[in-house]
Design a protein around this motif. Sequence first.
Motif, short mmCIF file in Angstrom:
data_model
loop_
_atom_site.label_atom_id
_atom_site.label_comp_id
_atom_site.label_asym_id
_atom_site.label_seq_id
_atom_site.Cartn_x
_atom_site.Cartn_y
_atom_site.Cartn_z
N PRO A 1 0.93 -1.14 -0.18
CA PRO A 1 0.11 0.03 -0.09
C PRO A 1 0.87 1.18 -0.02
N PHE A 2 0.18 2.45 -0.46
CA PHE A 2 0.92 3.79 -0.26
C PHE A 2 0.72 4.03 1.24
N ASP A 3 1.89 4.44 1.66
CA ASP A 3 1.91 5.06 3.07
C ASP A 3 1.51 7.01 2.99
N VAL A 4 1.34 7.43 3.96
CA VAL A 4 0.73 8.85 3.94
C VAL A 4 1.75 9.73 3.02
N SER A 5 3.18 9.47 3.14
CA SER A 5 4.37 10.10 2.51
C SER A 5 4.33 10.19 1.27
N ASP A 6 3.97 8.82 0.60
CA ASP A 6 3.64 8.55 -0.88
C ASP A 6 2.31 9.35 -1.44
N LEU A 7 1.27 9.29 -0.64
CA LEU A 7 0.10 10.11 -1.02
C LEU A 7 0.24 11.54 -1.15
N ARG A 8 1.06 11.99 -0.09
CA ARG A 8 1.38 13.55 -0.09
C ARG A 8 2.12 13.86 -1.32
N ALA A 9 3.10 12.87 -1.81
CA ALA A 9 3.91 13.07 -2.78
C ALA A 9 3.21 13.20 -4.26
N ILE A 10 2.14 12.21 -4.20
CA ILE A 10 1.24 12.09 -5.49
C ILE A 10 0.54 13.34 -5.76
N PHE A 11 -0.29 13.99 -4.49
CA PHE A 11 -1.30 14.86 -4.76
C PHE A 11 -0.86 16.32 -4.37
N SER A 12 0.71 16.22 -4.36
CA SER A 12 1.25 17.63 -4.21
C SER A 12 2.24 17.67 -5.37
N ALA A 13 2.05 16.78 -6.40
CA ALA A 13 2.68 17.02 -7.69
C ALA A 13 2.05 18.05 -8.45
N ILE B 1 8.42 7.88 -6.07
CA ILE B 1 8.14 6.63 -5.61
C ILE B 1 8.66 5.54 -6.47
N THR B 2 9.90 4.98 -6.00
CA THR B 2 10.55 4.19 -7.22
C THR B 2 10.45 2.89 -6.32
N ASP B 3 9.70 2.54 -5.28
CA ASP B 3 9.85 1.04 -4.77
C ASP B 3 8.96 0.40 -5.91
N ARG B 4 9.20 -0.89 -6.42
CA ARG B 4 8.67 -1.67 -7.23
C ARG B 4 7.44 -2.30 -6.98
N LYS B 5 7.30 -2.43 -5.45
CA LYS B 5 6.05 -2.86 -4.89
C LYS B 5 4.76 -1.91 -4.72
N LYS B 6 5.35 -0.89 -5.09
CA LYS B 6 4.34 0.36 -5.21
C LYS B 6 3.93 0.65 -6.58
N VAL B 7 2.72 0.34 -6.86
CA VAL B 7 2.24 0.69 -8.33
C VAL B 7 0.75 1.18 -8.21
#
Length: 316
Positions: free
Chosen positions: A92-104, A241-247
């Motif tokens: 799953p995405f963690d909150v830091s991933d979600l922040r990175a996505i939606f602050s792009a 987000i470069t973790d291959r498990k996070k798609v």
Amino acid sequence: MRREDVRAFMDLLKRLPSNATKHYPGKTLQQAADLAERAGLPRMSSDTANGYLRSLGAIFRFAVDEGYVEADPSAGIMLPKAPGRAKDKRSPFDVSDLRAIFSAPLYTGAVNDEAGYARPGPNIVRRGRFWVPIIALFSGMRMNEICQLTVDDFVEEDGVVIILIREDDDDETKRVKTEAGIRFVPVHPELERIGLLAFVQNRRANGPKVPLFPDLPVGSTGYRSDPFSKYFNRFRHKVGITDRKKVFHSFRHTYRDALREADISDQKVRALGGWSSSRTEENYGRGLRASTLARDIQAVKYDGLDLSHLHVKQLS
């Protein structure tokens, strides 16, 4: 059909590639298997193949119950489950991933939503690339389920607006992954605050069954999700987000975690996410009401994620 016929069918399933009808439309299963082997395509998973075998078994069990046949020739015929490899499982995405996505820039201001989606600029363009990840986060829908949406998939039932996830016999590219995937999901209040229903209403002006995201290109297989998958892979790398498990499928895992955190019952979780169940009793009755699921989906939230910069201001 004899038991050896079922085993022959199982052997054929073992040779078929994933998404055989996408790769080889119009070909028989035998032809698709032969072509896939020559092309070196990866084969479908044992879980997928066993799903077909279970469906075949369900037909035979019905036939036995109705007296058409004396026994189920498929009973007990299953492929061995492939051992799971940790590296293949999605995270799953963690909150830091979600922040990175939606602050792009795509969500805070970009040159455009095409080649300039990753460069800061003055535009927040609310089209397919903007909406697909947000809908995934607050509905748990799969990528293709979202990309194939048409405006008539948004309807009001039981006093709430829901999204219908369904197949369309008139459109061979509109499909769901499993039988359990045919479902509905109430529109989450955050999607409404971000303006999804207003977007849908504007698209209705173009016709009763038009695609919700005509700007998303259609791939060679006929699915909009194929080009979108390639785009999102580039996008996630752009935001770090470069973790291959996070798609993209990680949104679905993130959503399921949010359902757990909200202490929503297993039955409602399966209904909202389209996850299958082996419980026979869930096949009886009409299922859960839209208003019931709408109350529960309101509890889905992501602590530490603020999307208020995307909210549409209401005109007074």
